[in-house]
Design an enzyme around this catalytic site. Structure first.
Site, PDB file in Angstrom:
ATOM      1  N   HIS A 137       0.863  -1.183   0.000  1.00 41.84           N
ATOM      2  CA  HIS A 137       0.000   0.000   0.000  1.00 41.84           C
ATOM      3  C   HIS A 137       0.902   1.237   0.000  1.00 41.84           C
ATOM      4  O   HIS A 137       1.596   1.516   0.978  1.00 41.84           O
ATOM      5  CB  HIS A 137      -0.918  -0.004   1.222  1.00 41.84           C
ATOM      6  CG  HIS A 137      -2.054  -0.964   1.093  1.00 41.84           C
ATOM      7  ND1 HIS A 137      -3.150  -0.705   0.284  1.00 41.84           N
ATOM      8  CD2 HIS A 137      -2.266  -2.187   1.640  1.00 41.84           C
ATOM      9  CE1 HIS A 137      -3.992  -1.727   0.353  1.00 41.84           C
ATOM     10  NE2 HIS A 137      -3.481  -2.635   1.163  1.00 41.84           N
ATOM     11  N   GLY A 155      -4.843   7.283   5.516  1.00 43.48           N
ATOM     12  CA  GLY A 155      -5.459   8.536   5.933  1.00 43.48           C
ATOM     13  C   GLY A 155      -4.499   9.685   6.129  1.00 43.48           C
ATOM     14  O   GLY A 155      -4.917  10.802   6.429  1.00 43.48           O
ATOM     15  N   LYS A 158      -1.544  10.435   1.389  1.00 41.97           N
ATOM     16  CA  LYS A 158      -0.632  10.068   0.299  1.00 41.97           C
ATOM     17  C   LYS A 158      -1.228  10.415  -1.064  1.00 41.97           C
ATOM     18  O   LYS A 158      -0.539  10.958  -1.932  1.00 41.97           O
ATOM     19  CB  LYS A 158      -0.304   8.569   0.364  1.00 41.97           C
ATOM     20  CG  LYS A 158       0.459   8.138   1.595  1.00 41.97           C
ATOM     21  CD  LYS A 158       0.908   6.691   1.526  1.00 41.97           C
ATOM     22  CE  LYS A 158      -0.257   5.718   1.555  1.00 41.97           C
ATOM     23  NZ  LYS A 158      -0.981   5.720   2.833  1.00 41.97           N
ATOM     24  N   SER A 159      -2.513  10.109  -1.263  1.00 43.02           N
ATOM     25  CA  SER A 159      -3.138  10.366  -2.559  1.00 43.02           C
ATOM     26  C   SER A 159      -3.269  11.857  -2.837  1.00 43.02           C
ATOM     27  O   SER A 159      -3.030  12.323  -3.955  1.00 43.02           O
ATOM     28  CB  SER A 159      -4.519   9.699  -2.626  1.00 43.02           C
ATOM     29  OG  SER A 159      -4.401   8.298  -2.596  1.00 43.02           O
ATOM     30  N   ASP A 176      -2.267   4.218  -4.230  1.00 43.26           N
ATOM     31  CA  ASP A 176      -2.834   3.311  -3.219  1.00 43.26           C
ATOM     32  C   ASP A 176      -2.183   1.938  -3.183  1.00 43.26           C
ATOM     33  O   ASP A 176      -1.841   1.440  -2.122  1.00 43.26           O
ATOM     34  CB  ASP A 176      -4.347   3.164  -3.409  1.00 43.26           C
ATOM     35  CG  ASP A 176      -4.977   2.351  -2.275  1.00 43.26           C
ATOM     36  OD1 ASP A 176      -4.774   2.727  -1.105  1.00 43.26           O
ATOM     37  OD2 ASP A 176      -5.649   1.351  -2.559  1.00 43.26           O
ATOM     38  N   ARG A 241      17.794  15.664  12.310  1.00 47.18           N
ATOM     39  CA  ARG A 241      17.693  17.099  12.046  1.00 47.18           C
ATOM     40  C   ARG A 241      18.701  17.577  11.000  1.00 47.18           C
ATOM     41  O   ARG A 241      18.462  18.567  10.302  1.00 47.18           O
ATOM     42  CB  ARG A 241      17.907  17.879  13.355  1.00 47.18           C
ATOM     43  CG  ARG A 241      16.863  17.610  14.432  1.00 47.18           C
ATOM     44  CD  ARG A 241      15.559  18.281  14.116  1.00 47.18           C
ATOM     45  NE  ARG A 241      15.656  19.733  14.076  1.00 47.18           N
ATOM     46  CZ  ARG A 241      15.544  20.523  15.142  1.00 47.18           C
ATOM     47  NH1 ARG A 241      15.323  19.995  16.345  1.00 47.18           N
ATOM     48  NH2 ARG A 241      15.632  21.827  15.019  1.00 47.18           N
TER      49      ARG A 241
END
Length: 306
Positions: A137, A155, A158-159, A176, A241
């Site tokens: 995924h 959620g 990414k899309s 996806d 960092r």
């Protein structure tokens, strides 16, 4: 695995000898056997599971073989583990090859293609068909000619981030779900056929990327060079960092460099990803910003000591 029949149909081969059972022989090796040494009787390094190609060089040996010696050699070549033989460049199938092939239920095909051209085409075809594969995924994009795998929890966006990158001119490969194949030690990603060229945008649904953003916004497959893991920004999230440490993700035994990118409402993630990819390309070309920063600090400290 694929059958010799599938390969023959793909390349439009002519059938010289075949049967319902012989055309179902499995191809398990993506290497090709040019059996010149074997035709001279030396089987020391012979690989029985390779597809055999016959070209002009091999034919020059075959036509000079006497029938008795030819039978011995071809009985060894036409092993049960060998998927078949292809005679190239429009060369004929000699009577004694045809006879032995029929006796041993061995498939023989022909083509007018040049041997070297067919050999390279078959290797590419088999490398793809026989490659180890997995699915994950994620989203895969071509950003500045770098194959970037976006991973992260469901959620996190990414899309939506991928859509913003496509709007900026980058290419979507898969949204996806990414099907990844190990081909010649390189990871090649593509979308599953059912969702190729499609993207899911929450609140809108499924969209066709090439129709909405243009035909040049989509790429069918790409080599995976870099992984970017998106994580929700929290105070306890530990990130490098300076950028001195390199993290990796292992896919099908291949290690790909990975960047962990904290995601928050205040950060312009698509532009940060562009910077991350540019920095990756600089490292690949020999310039490391983190190393140069550390070098500068050391020079300042040394100058203060004087």
């Amino acid at each position: 695995m694929i059958t010799i029949l599938e390969l023959a149909n793909h390349f439009g081969l002519i059938t010289y000898v075949s049967s319902p059972t012989s055309i179902q022989r499995k191809i398990i090796n993506d290497d090709i056997d040019r059996c010149g040494v074997e035709l001279m009787g030396n089987f020391t390094y012979h690989n029985k599971d390779r597809l055999i190609l016959i070209g002009n060089k091999e034919w020059s040996i075959i036509k000079d073989l006497d029938e008795e010696n030819g039978y011995k050699i071809f009985h060894k070549l036409f092993d049960k583990g060998c998927p078949g033989m292809i005679i190239c460049q429009g060369l004929p199938c000699s009577p004694f090859i045809k006879k032995i092939a029929e006796e041993m239920d061995f498939p023989v095909f022909g083509t007018s293609m040049r041997t070297t051209d067919l050999m390279s085409d078959i290797i590419i075809y088999l490398s793809d068909k026989l490659a180890k594969t997995t699915k994950i995924h994620a989203c895969l994009l071509d950003i500045f000619n770098v194959g970037v795998l976006l991973i992260g929890p469901s959620g996190i966006g990414k899309s939506e981030i991928s859509m913003d990158l496509v709007k900026k001119g980058h290419l979507l490969v898969a949204d996806d779900m990414v099907k990844i194949s190990l081909i010649r030690n390189h990871l090649i990603g593509r979308a599953p056929e059912s969702i190729s060229g499609m993207m899911e945008v929450r609140g809108i649904g499924i969209i066709d990327v090439s129709h909405i953003f243009g035909i040049n916004s989509f790429k069918s497959a790409d080599r995976i060079n870099l992984a970017i893991e998106l994580k929700p920004f929290t105070k306890n999230l530990k990130v490098d960092r300076i950028g001195m440490m390199t993290d990796y993700i292992d896919i099908l035994g291949v290690r790909i460099p990975k960047i962990i990118l904290p995601v928050s409402a205040a950060r312009n993630i698509p532009e940060i990803i562009e910077v991350a990819v540019t920095n990756y390309k600089l490292k690949e070309s020999g310039y490391d910003s983190a190393y140069e920063f550390e070098k500068r600090l050391k020079e300042i400290q040394e100058s203060k000591k004087r």
